[in-house]
Design an enzyme around this catalytic site. Sequence first.
Site, PDB file in Angstrom:
ATOM      1  N   ASP A 135      53.303  87.614  29.322  1.00  0.00           N
ATOM      2  CA  ASP A 135      53.055  87.618  30.775  1.00  0.00           C
ATOM      3  C   ASP A 135      51.622  88.080  31.044  1.00  0.00           C
ATOM      4  OD1 ASP A 135      53.405  90.279  30.170  1.00  0.00           O
ATOM      5  OD2 ASP A 135      54.870  90.690  31.761  1.00  0.00           O
ATOM      6  N   SER A 136      50.897  88.435  29.973  1.00  0.00           N
ATOM      7  CA  SER A 136      49.449  88.670  30.087  1.00  0.00           C
ATOM      8  C   SER A 136      48.761  87.402  30.586  1.00  0.00           C
ATOM      9  CB  SER A 136      48.867  89.091  28.733  1.00  0.00           C
ATOM     10  OG  SER A 136      49.251  88.182  27.719  1.00  0.00           O
ATOM     11  N   GLU A 163      60.371  94.349  28.373  1.00  0.00           N
ATOM     12  CA  GLU A 163      59.805  95.692  28.294  1.00  0.00           C
ATOM     13  C   GLU A 163      60.832  96.763  28.651  1.00  0.00           C
ATOM     14  OE1 GLU A 163      56.250  95.921  30.704  1.00  0.00           O
ATOM     15  OE2 GLU A 163      55.360  94.173  29.745  1.00  0.00           O
ATOM     16  N   GLU A 220      53.245  99.466  22.096  1.00  0.00           N
ATOM     17  CA  GLU A 220      51.923  99.302  22.738  1.00  0.00           C
ATOM     18  C   GLU A 220      51.387 100.644  23.222  1.00  0.00           C
ATOM     19  OE1 GLU A 220      51.571  96.267  25.784  1.00  0.00           O
ATOM     20  OE2 GLU A 220      49.545  96.941  26.305  1.00  0.00           O
TER      21      GLU A 220
END
Length: 275
Positions: A55-56, A126, A193
């Site tokens: 989704d970056s 996430e 991350e």
Amino acid sequence: MSTVTASSRKEHRITATSLAARKRRGQPITMLTAYDFTFARIFDAAEIDLLLVGDSLGNVVQGVDTTLPVTMDEVVYHTRMVVRGTHRALVVADMPFGSYQVSAEDGVRNAIRLVKEGGAAAVKLEGGTKVAHTIEAIVNAEIPVMGHVGLTPQAVNRMGGFRVQGRGEEGRLRVLDDARAVQEAGAFAVVLEGIPADLAKEVTAELMIPTIGIGAGVDCDGQVLVMHDLLGLNDWSPSFAKQYANMGAIASTAARAFADEVTHRKFPDAEHSYK
Ligand code: KIV
């Protein structure tokens, strides 16, 4: 004469189930983001193991500040293009913000879309303990799930910015609990991350499933980078992201040379014109 058919090519595809063995063998796993056919084809031929339709894409393709506006339709659209460019890589589609937070049922429905309409072989979402029930539900719908803990960009407003997570005793325990919950829920791998390298090492040693690091040090089972950071296509990149090429500068030089030749009527020359 041997005939390469679609099904024989598929035999060489990396599968979600094969990655645990990679971890046991200590063979590092590579993952890059990809958003279109052309780069998927290049990275697949370069034998990158996993391609993530992240989704970056909000940041690097659409030019927005966060990943929050990215929609399911957009991820489906980009996933289709990436799948068409791959023969070997496992394609993982990111579940965008809003596609799984309301209910596990929503999560399953949207994960099915990414597989059925996008052609993804796995999905990523996430969060840890809070989304474990959703991960379990999606896995029960026969869809492999990759977790993502630590700095989770969809939680930017809760975190108060894109901040390193897992600092201090409480922070470390939260990341450990989240990673354990993701594994327990049935995920086949987890992205770590933006956490301290020693914490990522501890998580990696404890989990049976592979950890894929981004800003999480060298001791993860694999590493992922956003392709625009790898290739130098952004104005700015985070400090953990190594730039392996400066394609931004190459593209700029090419565009200027083109403009110069057009301005001076040097292009198209005879070689690039029809007779
Ligand atoms: O969206 C994305 O590109 C990601 C990677 C940074 C792991 O989630």
